[in-house]
Write an enzyme that holds these catalytic residues in place. Structure first.
Site, mmCIF file in Angstrom:
data_model
loop_
_atom_site.group_PDB
_atom_site.id
_atom_site.type_symbol
_atom_site.label_atom_id
_atom_site.label_comp_id
_atom_site.label_asym_id
_atom_site.label_seq_id
_atom_site.Cartn_x
_atom_site.Cartn_y
_atom_site.Cartn_z
ATOM 1 N N SER A 7 0.839 -1.195 0.000
ATOM 2 C CA SER A 7 0.000 0.000 0.000
ATOM 3 C C SER A 7 0.871 1.240 0.000
ATOM 4 O O SER A 7 1.659 1.453 0.934
ATOM 5 C CB SER A 7 -0.894 0.004 1.236
ATOM 6 N N HIS A 30 -1.200 -1.375 -4.284
ATOM 7 C CA HIS A 30 -2.469 -1.007 -3.653
ATOM 8 C C HIS A 30 -2.521 0.509 -3.447
ATOM 9 O O HIS A 30 -1.627 1.096 -2.840
ATOM 10 C CB HIS A 30 -2.591 -1.738 -2.317
ATOM 11 N N ASP A 32 -4.785 3.590 -1.999
ATOM 12 C CA ASP A 32 -5.895 3.934 -1.103
ATOM 13 C C ASP A 32 -6.400 5.334 -1.390
ATOM 14 O O ASP A 32 -5.696 6.314 -1.153
ATOM 15 C CB ASP A 32 -5.416 3.857 0.354
ATOM 16 N N MET A 34 -9.095 8.145 -0.434
ATOM 17 C CA MET A 34 -9.981 8.530 0.689
ATOM 18 C C MET A 34 -10.489 9.938 0.465
ATOM 19 O O MET A 34 -9.732 10.817 0.065
ATOM 20 C CB MET A 34 -9.196 8.500 1.999
ATOM 21 N N HIS A 63 -8.349 0.998 -4.172
ATOM 22 C CA HIS A 63 -9.318 0.798 -3.089
ATOM 23 C C HIS A 63 -9.999 2.136 -2.830
ATOM 24 O O HIS A 63 -9.400 3.046 -2.264
ATOM 25 C CB HIS A 63 -8.537 0.293 -1.860
ATOM 26 N N MET A 65 -12.200 4.420 -0.936
ATOM 27 C CA MET A 65 -12.887 4.685 0.339
ATOM 28 C C MET A 65 -13.570 6.034 0.178
ATOM 29 O O MET A 65 -13.188 7.033 0.805
ATOM 30 C CB MET A 65 -11.864 4.688 1.487
ATOM 31 N N MET A 136 -11.719 -5.995 5.101
ATOM 32 C CA MET A 136 -10.892 -5.100 5.924
ATOM 33 C C MET A 136 -10.601 -5.766 7.268
ATOM 34 O O MET A 136 -11.515 -6.266 7.934
ATOM 35 C CB MET A 136 -11.607 -3.767 6.182
ATOM 36 N N ASP A 174 -6.834 -6.456 4.061
ATOM 37 C CA ASP A 174 -6.188 -5.143 4.133
ATOM 38 C C ASP A 174 -6.248 -4.630 5.570
ATOM 39 O O ASP A 174 -7.333 -4.431 6.108
ATOM 40 C CB ASP A 174 -6.939 -4.204 3.173
HETATM 41 C C1 DX5 Z 1 -6.474 1.537 5.483
HETATM 42 C C2 DX5 Z 1 -5.967 1.213 4.115
HETATM 43 C C3 DX5 Z 1 -4.857 0.244 4.071
HETATM 44 C C4 DX5 Z 1 -3.592 0.667 4.786
HETATM 45 C C5 DX5 Z 1 -2.971 -0.572 5.363
HETATM 46 O O1 DX5 Z 1 -7.632 2.304 5.349
HETATM 47 O O2 DX5 Z 1 -7.027 0.676 3.333
HETATM 48 O O3 DX5 Z 1 -4.566 -0.153 2.737
HETATM 49 O O4 DX5 Z 1 -2.654 1.304 3.971
HETATM 50 O O5 DX5 Z 1 -1.879 -0.215 6.134
HETATM 51 P P1 DX5 Z 1 -1.161 -1.230 7.128
HETATM 52 O O6 DX5 Z 1 -0.686 -2.379 6.309
HETATM 53 O O7 DX5 Z 1 -0.062 -0.396 7.696
HETATM 54 O O8 DX5 Z 1 -2.184 -1.650 8.148
HETATM 55 ZN ZN ZN Z 2 -6.588 -0.233 1.341
#
Ligand code: DX5
Ligand code: ZN
Length: 214
Positions: A7, A30, A32, A34, A63, A65, A136, A174
């Site tokens: 990620s 990956h 993320d 948001m 991903h 969010m 998750m 994740d």
């Molecule tokens: C959280 C993200 C993850 C995050 C995971 O909302 O969706 O992808 O980056 O990070 P680690 O592996 O540090 O828990």
């Molecule tokens: Zn993620």
């Protein structure tokens, strides 16, 4: 084969190309996204996906969010996403199905994501359209949180459905995946492991990616 999806939330955004190249032995990258609304944090969006597309040699696993992702999925596909996952909690079932159909029409792999409090059967109305289900193992929004082992029955249940129905669908986890918890998620049926901190904080990143394969 177990796939690893580092990620970039844990990368140095001022050195993103360097940090993408550091994980070149991984299977997916990956990303993320948001919006500060669906989750209490804001990360990156369309221009960053577009900029990293030529840098990353592996498929981009985006991903989302974000609230009502149906509004944006086409643009994320066009920006270079290969896999696009949307949260089932982010819109009505009709709009979630529509989002998955748009991703498929764009020639990309659609998937759904479940927050920790969302039960396994929330995937059932969408499973026929999914090439990926993401479970998750932390509350979405931040990297570096503690792995929730109590998500394992949910993971196992979804693995059973995918296998029973003979679907061409990957099962991803994740949140909080590290060299210890990776073994638990693999035992419970995951085949794609997202890891942020465990990869980017490792002294030897290629070795850590190898280790996470179980
Ligand atoms: C959280 C993200 C993850 C995050 C995971 O909302 O969706 O992808 O980056 O990070 P680690 O592996 O540090 O828990
Ligand atoms: Zn993620």
């Amino acid at each position: 084969m177990i796939k690893i999806a580092p990620s970039i939330l844990a990368a140095d955004f001022a050195n993103l190309a360097r940090d993408i190249n550091r994980v070149s032995s991984a299977d997916y990258l990956h990303v993320d996204v948001m919006d500060g609304l669906f989750v209490p944090n804001i990360s990156i969006g369309l221009p960053v996906v577009q900029s990293i597309r030529p840098v990353a040699k592996m498929p981009l696993d985006v991903h989302l969010m974000i609230d009502r992702p149906v509004r944006y999925v086409e643009r994320f596909c066009q920006a270079g996403a290969d896999i696009v996952t949307v949260h089932v909690e982010a819109d009505t079932p009709e709009n979630t199905r529509r989002a998955l159909e748009i991703i498929r029409e764009q020639g990309k792999r659609p998937g759904v994501v479940l927050k920790p409090k969302t039960p396994a059967d929330a995937v059932l109305p969408f499973l026929d359209l999914c090439r990926m289900v993401l479970v998750m193992t932390v509350e979405p929004g931040f990297g570096g949180q503690k792995f929730m082992a109590d998500m394992m029955p949910k993971l196992r249940q979804i693995r059973t459905w995918i296998d029973e129905k003979g679907l061409d669908c990957e099962l991803e986890v994740d949140g909080g995946v590290d060299p210890v918890t990776c073994k638990t998620v693999i035992q419970n049926g995951a085949n794609v492991l997202v890891a942020g901190s465990a990869v980017y904080k490792a002294p030897d990143i290629p070795e850590r990616i190898r280790e996470l394969r179980g």
